[in-house]
Design a protein around this motif. Structure first.
Motif, PDB file in Angstrom:
ATOM      1  N   ILE A 153       0.914  -1.185  -0.089  1.00 20.60           N
ATOM      2  CA  ILE A 153       0.081  -0.170   0.047  1.00 20.60           C
ATOM      3  C   ILE A 153       0.720   1.292   0.003  1.00 20.60           C
ATOM      4  O   ILE A 153       0.162   2.478  -0.020  1.00 20.60           O
ATOM      5  CB  ILE A 153      -0.940   0.218   1.111  1.00 20.60           C
ATOM      6  N   LEU A 154       2.171   1.020  -0.018  1.00 20.66           N
ATOM      7  CA  LEU A 154       3.027   2.293  -0.182  1.00 20.66           C
ATOM      8  C   LEU A 154       2.947   2.747  -1.544  1.00 20.66           C
ATOM      9  O   LEU A 154       2.806   1.968  -2.508  1.00 20.66           O
ATOM     10  CB  LEU A 154       4.524   1.798   0.041  1.00 20.66           C
ATOM     11  N   SER A 155       3.061   4.235  -1.632  1.00 20.64           N
ATOM     12  CA  SER A 155       3.200   4.865  -3.096  1.00 20.64           C
ATOM     13  C   SER A 155       4.584   4.850  -3.487  1.00 20.64           C
ATOM     14  O   SER A 155       5.417   5.178  -2.673  1.00 20.64           O
ATOM     15  CB  SER A 155       2.695   6.346  -2.878  1.00 20.64           C
ATOM     16  N   ILE A 156       4.887   4.223  -4.760  1.00 25.62           N
ATOM     17  CA  ILE A 156       6.394   4.068  -5.022  1.00 25.62           C
ATOM     18  C   ILE A 156       6.523   4.787  -6.358  1.00 25.62           C
ATOM     19  O   ILE A 156       5.701   4.679  -7.445  1.00 25.62           O
ATOM     20  CB  ILE A 156       6.520   2.641  -5.233  1.00 25.62           C
ATOM     21  N   PRO A 157       7.530   5.656  -6.403  1.00 22.91           N
ATOM     22  CA  PRO A 157       7.984   6.433  -7.380  1.00 22.91           C
ATOM     23  C   PRO A 157       8.367   5.503  -8.699  1.00 22.91           C
ATOM     24  O   PRO A 157       8.991   4.565  -8.079  1.00 22.91           O
ATOM     25  CB  PRO A 157       9.173   7.330  -7.020  1.00 22.91           C
ATOM     26  N   THR A 158       8.211   5.882  -9.900  1.00 28.39           N
ATOM     27  CA  THR A 158       8.362   4.752 -11.011  1.00 28.39           C
ATOM     28  C   THR A 158       9.865   4.284 -11.058  1.00 28.39           C
ATOM     29  O   THR A 158      10.128   3.113 -11.236  1.00 28.39           O
ATOM     30  CB  THR A 158       8.028   5.408 -12.183  1.00 28.39           C
ATOM     31  N   GLU A 159      10.582   5.339 -10.512  1.00 26.02           N
ATOM     32  CA  GLU A 159      12.102   4.847 -10.438  1.00 26.02           C
ATOM     33  C   GLU A 159      12.523   3.621  -9.614  1.00 26.02           C
ATOM     34  O   GLU A 159      13.355   2.840  -9.986  1.00 26.02           O
ATOM     35  CB  GLU A 159      13.026   5.992 -10.417  1.00 26.02           C
ATOM     36  N   ALA A 160      11.739   3.476  -8.381  1.00 24.42           N
ATOM     37  CA  ALA A 160      12.152   2.772  -7.502  1.00 24.42           C
ATOM     38  C   ALA A 160      11.264   1.476  -7.870  1.00 24.42           C
ATOM     39  O   ALA A 160      10.966   0.364  -6.732  1.00 24.42           O
ATOM     40  CB  ALA A 160      11.699   3.052  -6.289  1.00 24.42           C
ATOM     41  N   ALA A 161      10.311   1.161  -8.674  1.00 26.06           N
ATOM     42  CA  ALA A 161       9.292   0.230  -9.062  1.00 26.06           C
ATOM     43  C   ALA A 161       9.842  -1.285  -8.930  1.00 26.06           C
ATOM     44  O   ALA A 161       9.428  -2.005  -8.104  1.00 26.06           O
ATOM     45  CB  ALA A 161       8.410   0.378 -10.280  1.00 26.06           C
ATOM     46  N   GLU A 162      10.793  -1.451  -9.684  1.00 27.12           N
ATOM     47  CA  GLU A 162      11.484  -2.854 -10.115  1.00 27.12           C
ATOM     48  C   GLU A 162      12.147  -3.224  -8.654  1.00 27.12           C
ATOM     49  O   GLU A 162      11.983  -4.256  -8.211  1.00 27.12           O
ATOM     50  CB  GLU A 162      12.366  -2.678 -10.904  1.00 27.12           C
ATOM     51  N   ALA A 163      12.898  -2.249  -8.001  1.00 29.42           N
ATOM     52  CA  ALA A 163      13.213  -2.511  -6.627  1.00 29.42           C
ATOM     53  C   ALA A 163      12.493  -2.940  -5.658  1.00 29.42           C
ATOM     54  O   ALA A 163      12.736  -3.670  -4.844  1.00 29.42           O
ATOM     55  CB  ALA A 163      14.264  -1.238  -6.059  1.00 29.42           C
ATOM     56  N   HIS A 164      11.422  -2.199  -5.624  1.00 35.17           N
ATOM     57  CA  HIS A 164      10.410  -2.394  -4.604  1.00 35.17           C
ATOM     58  C   HIS A 164       9.550  -3.703  -4.816  1.00 35.17           C
ATOM     59  O   HIS A 164       9.458  -4.419  -4.015  1.00 35.17           O
ATOM     60  CB  HIS A 164       9.239  -1.301  -4.638  1.00 35.17           C
ATOM     61  N   LEU A 165       9.435  -4.123  -6.154  1.00 34.75           N
ATOM     62  CA  LEU A 165       8.625  -5.314  -6.606  1.00 34.75           C
ATOM     63  C   LEU A 165       9.770  -6.333  -6.068  1.00 34.75           C
ATOM     64  O   LEU A 165       9.336  -7.366  -5.682  1.00 34.75           O
ATOM     65  CB  LEU A 165       8.710  -5.438  -8.104  1.00 34.75           C
ATOM     66  N   GLY A 166      11.240  -6.425  -6.120  1.00 36.60           N
ATOM     67  CA  GLY A 166      12.002  -7.257  -5.510  1.00 36.60           C
ATOM     68  C   GLY A 166      11.836  -7.472  -4.328  1.00 36.60           C
ATOM     69  O   GLY A 166      11.732  -8.771  -3.749  1.00 36.60           O
ATOM     70  N   ILE A 167      11.744  -6.664  -3.403  1.00 34.97           N
ATOM     71  CA  ILE A 167      11.556  -6.674  -1.929  1.00 34.97           C
ATOM     72  C   ILE A 167      10.110  -7.370  -1.663  1.00 34.97           C
ATOM     73  O   ILE A 167      10.082  -8.313  -0.992  1.00 34.97           O
ATOM     74  CB  ILE A 167      11.547  -5.210  -1.379  1.00 34.97           C
ATOM     75  N   VAL A 168       9.039  -6.982  -2.473  1.00 30.98           N
ATOM     76  CA  VAL A 168       7.806  -7.764  -2.244  1.00 30.98           C
ATOM     77  C   VAL A 168       7.811  -9.166  -2.624  1.00 30.98           C
ATOM     78  O   VAL A 168       7.389 -10.066  -1.933  1.00 30.98           O
ATOM     79  CB  VAL A 168       6.544  -6.592  -3.135  1.00 30.98           C
ATOM     80  N   ASN A 169       8.559  -9.339  -3.772  1.00 31.38           N
ATOM     81  CA  ASN A 169       8.271 -10.707  -4.254  1.00 31.38           C
ATOM     82  C   ASN A 169       9.421 -11.648  -3.362  1.00 31.38           C
ATOM     83  O   ASN A 169       8.765 -12.814  -2.915  1.00 31.38           O
ATOM     84  CB  ASN A 169       9.039 -10.917  -5.526  1.00 31.38           C
ATOM     85  N   GLY A 170      10.365 -10.992  -2.694  1.00 33.64           N
ATOM     86  CA  GLY A 170      11.191 -11.610  -1.637  1.00 33.64           C
ATOM     87  C   GLY A 170      10.466 -12.017  -0.428  1.00 33.64           C
ATOM     88  O   GLY A 170      10.334 -13.197  -0.193  1.00 33.64           O
ATOM     89  N   VAL A 171       9.631 -11.306  -0.063  1.00 28.88           N
ATOM     90  CA  VAL A 171       8.785 -11.490   1.216  1.00 28.88           C
ATOM     91  C   VAL A 171       7.773 -12.723   0.799  1.00 28.88           C
ATOM     92  O   VAL A 171       7.488 -13.430   1.848  1.00 28.88           O
ATOM     93  CB  VAL A 171       8.072 -10.439   1.726  1.00 28.88           C
ATOM     94  N   GLU A 172       6.847 -12.541  -0.454  1.00 21.79           N
ATOM     95  CA  GLU A 172       5.908 -13.406  -0.858  1.00 21.79           C
ATOM     96  C   GLU A 172       6.645 -14.859  -0.883  1.00 21.79           C
ATOM     97  O   GLU A 172       5.770 -15.779  -0.334  1.00 21.79           O
ATOM     98  CB  GLU A 172       5.507 -12.882  -2.076  1.00 21.79           C
ATOM     99  N   THR A 173       7.796 -15.037  -1.350  1.00 15.52           N
ATOM    100  CA  THR A 173       8.580 -16.198  -1.527  1.00 15.52           C
ATOM    101  C   THR A 173       8.686 -16.675   0.065  1.00 15.52           C
ATOM    102  O   THR A 173       8.673 -18.044   0.102  1.00 15.52           O
ATOM    103  CB  THR A 173       9.741 -16.103  -2.232  1.00 15.52           C
ATOM    104  N   ALA A 174       9.372 -16.031   0.794  1.00 18.06           N
ATOM    105  CA  ALA A 174       9.658 -16.365   2.236  1.00 18.06           C
ATOM    106  C   ALA A 174       8.448 -16.859   2.725  1.00 18.06           C
ATOM    107  O   ALA A 174       8.567 -17.900   3.572  1.00 18.06           O
ATOM    108  CB  ALA A 174      10.407 -15.178   2.887  1.00 18.06           C
ATOM    109  N   ILE A 175       7.259 -16.416   2.568  1.00 24.81           N
ATOM    110  CA  ILE A 175       6.089 -16.642   3.281  1.00 24.81           C
ATOM    111  C   ILE A 175       5.611 -18.112   2.885  1.00 24.81           C
ATOM    112  O   ILE A 175       5.179 -18.957   3.609  1.00 24.81           O
ATOM    113  CB  ILE A 175       5.025 -15.563   3.020  1.00 24.81           C
ATOM    114  N   PHE A 176       5.711 -18.175   1.468  1.00 28.53           N
ATOM    115  CA  PHE A 176       5.157 -19.430   0.849  1.00 28.53           C
ATOM    116  C   PHE A 176       6.203 -20.745   1.476  1.00 28.53           C
ATOM    117  O   PHE A 176       5.610 -21.643   1.763  1.00 28.53           O
ATOM    118  CB  PHE A 176       5.646 -19.117  -0.649  1.00 28.53           C
ATOM    119  N   ALA A 177       7.475 -20.329   1.299  1.00 34.42           N
ATOM    120  CA  ALA A 177       8.449 -21.416   1.708  1.00 34.42           C
ATOM    121  C   ALA A 177       8.208 -21.873   3.448  1.00 34.42           C
ATOM    122  O   ALA A 177       8.152 -22.743   3.503  1.00 34.42           O
ATOM    123  CB  ALA A 177       9.835 -20.799   1.648  1.00 34.42           C
TER     124      ALA A 177
END
Length: 244
Positions: free
Chosen positions: A159-183
């Motif tokens: 729910i954070l507002s993310i500047p487009t320049e940081a989009a890919e980096a933020h997505l990596g953080i999000v996907n890392g957390v999602e993968t950790a939760i799944f595992a």
């Protein structure tokens, strides 16, 4: 012939009728899992282990234990975990005219989210090590509060507002957390499928790597924009995780 009750049971032979009880012939399949029931990874391992064993035996080759285990694990490890990962379109992106200012605010807000979710006294790696080295699956119950906190952390990241320049980096953080939760969810259920739990240790490590890489990518963006935070600002946590 004159004795009408030959078995002396008090009932005349003429009145006795031979009855045959129907035999309960329930199909054997009813006592075993149906063909539609998915196999656990432990089931798959056992099946592939035996298949490889008999194949080697019929071919006259020695059934080396290491060969059997490696062969049986290959198919399981090759299967990609079915993780539902967020995409760029799932993020709340902004298109600010002042990118540097927006990144500064975003970095501080991200740091505040991180600060609200401190690590527990006993982290997941310590719990996993104790559970598997001591062969004490009950220890995995300690993962429950950690998994719950990861879920809250993820909800705030989305729910954070993310500047487009940081989009890919933020997505990596999000996907890392999602993968950790799944595992961790699958490791938590080790008693139902022990082998899957062991395999998911590598999935967890992959998630942790993705998470940290996201922080490193974000830190590089902040450095490029000459954005820094003081020790009293939550944004400093980004550089801390980037250095791990």
């Amino acid at each position: 012939p004159n004795n009408s009750d030959t078995d002396n049971d008090g009932i005349l032979d003429a009145d006795e009728k031979v009855t045959i009880e129907p035999v309960n012939k329930a199909p054997l399949a009813s006592a075993s899992p149906t063909s539609n029931e998915p196999l656990t990874d432990t089931d798959v391992f056992a099946r592939d282990f035996l298949t490889t064993y008999f194949s080697l035996k019929e071919g006259g080759k020695p059934a080396d234990q290491a060969t059997l285990i490696e062969s049986a694990l290959t198919d399981i490890q090759a299967q990609k975990p079915n993780i539902s990962l967020s995409k760029i379109d799932d993020l709340l992106l902004t298109h600010p005219t002042n990118q540097k200012n927006a990144l500064t605010v975003y970095g501080q807000q991200l740091g505040e989210v991180i600060a609200r979710h401190p690590k527990a006294k006993e982290d997941e790696l310590a719990i996993l090590q104790k559970a598997f080295t001591e062969k004490n699956i009950a220890q995995l119950a300690k993962l429950d509060p950690l998994i719950a906190d990861y879920r809250l952390f993820l909800a705030e990241l989305l729910i954070l507002s993310i500047p487009t320049e940081a989009a890919e980096a933020h997505l990596g953080i999000v996907n890392g957390v999602e993968t950790a939760i799944f595992a961790l969810d699958e490791i938590r259920n080790a008693s139902a499928d022990p082998l899957r739990a062991l395999i998911r240790l590598s999935t967890y490590r992959s998630g942790a790597d993705t998470l940290l890489q996201g922080f490193r990518d974000l830190n590089s963006i902040l450095q490029r924009e000459e954005i820094s935070y003081s020790k009293n600002e939550a944004g400093i946590l980004i550089s801390y995780f980037a250095a791990l």
